[in-house]
Design an enzyme around this catalytic site. Structure first.
Site, PDB file in Angstrom:
ATOM      1  N   ASN A  64      73.216  34.904  -8.856  1.00  0.00           N
ATOM      2  CA  ASN A  64      74.587  34.845  -8.349  1.00  0.00           C
ATOM      3  C   ASN A  64      74.990  36.170  -7.723  1.00  0.00           C
ATOM      4  OD1 ASN A  64      75.044  32.160  -9.222  1.00  0.00           O
ATOM      5  ND2 ASN A  64      75.334  32.900 -11.304  1.00  0.00           N
ATOM      6  N   CYS A  65      76.100  36.125  -6.985  1.00  0.00           N
ATOM      7  CA  CYS A  65      76.664  37.274  -6.308  1.00  0.00           C
ATOM      8  C   CYS A  65      76.734  38.455  -7.266  1.00  0.00           C
ATOM      9  CB  CYS A  65      78.068  36.914  -5.813  1.00  0.00           C
ATOM     10  SG  CYS A  65      78.865  38.190  -4.855  1.00  0.00           S
ATOM     11  N   PRO A  66      76.316  39.608  -6.832  1.00  0.00           N
ATOM     12  CA  PRO A  66      75.950  40.004  -5.469  1.00  0.00           C
ATOM     13  C   PRO A  66      74.448  40.001  -5.202  1.00  0.00           C
ATOM     14  CG  PRO A  66      76.217  41.980  -6.763  1.00  0.00           C
ATOM     15  CD  PRO A  66      76.472  40.798  -7.700  1.00  0.00           C
TER      16      PRO A  66
END
Length: 84
Positions: free
Chosen positions: A16-18
């Site tokens: 997941n981000c980032p």
């Protein structure tokens, strides 16, 4: 299916981000001019995150993005070309 032929593929599924953007930048930096990086992600935010990164990164051109499913899971593919 994209008409772009990927020179390299980066699989960041499950991250997941980032992380998808961080890993995309790292892989992109190692490309030669004209190469196309295919990034495969399961993070829906990667659609806007990678586009935003490519728009601001020197020498990066986002040439295509696709949304689909693999094994019942949403998958997002991004194709980024390094400027010549």
């Amino acid at each position: 299916m994209s008409t772009e032929t990927a020179t390299e593929t980066l699989d960041v599924k499950g991250q997941n981000c980032p992380m998808p953007v961080i890993k995309t930048k790292g892989a992109f930096d190692g490309l030669d001019a004209g190469d196309v990086l295919e990034v495969i992600s399961t993070d829906s935010g990667s659609m806007s995150d990678i586009k935003g990164w490519a728009d601001s990164a020197d020498g990066a051109e986002l040439v295509d993005q696709e949304e689909g499913t693999e094994d019942g899971e949403s998958v997002y593919k991004h194709y980024v070309r390094k400027a010549e």
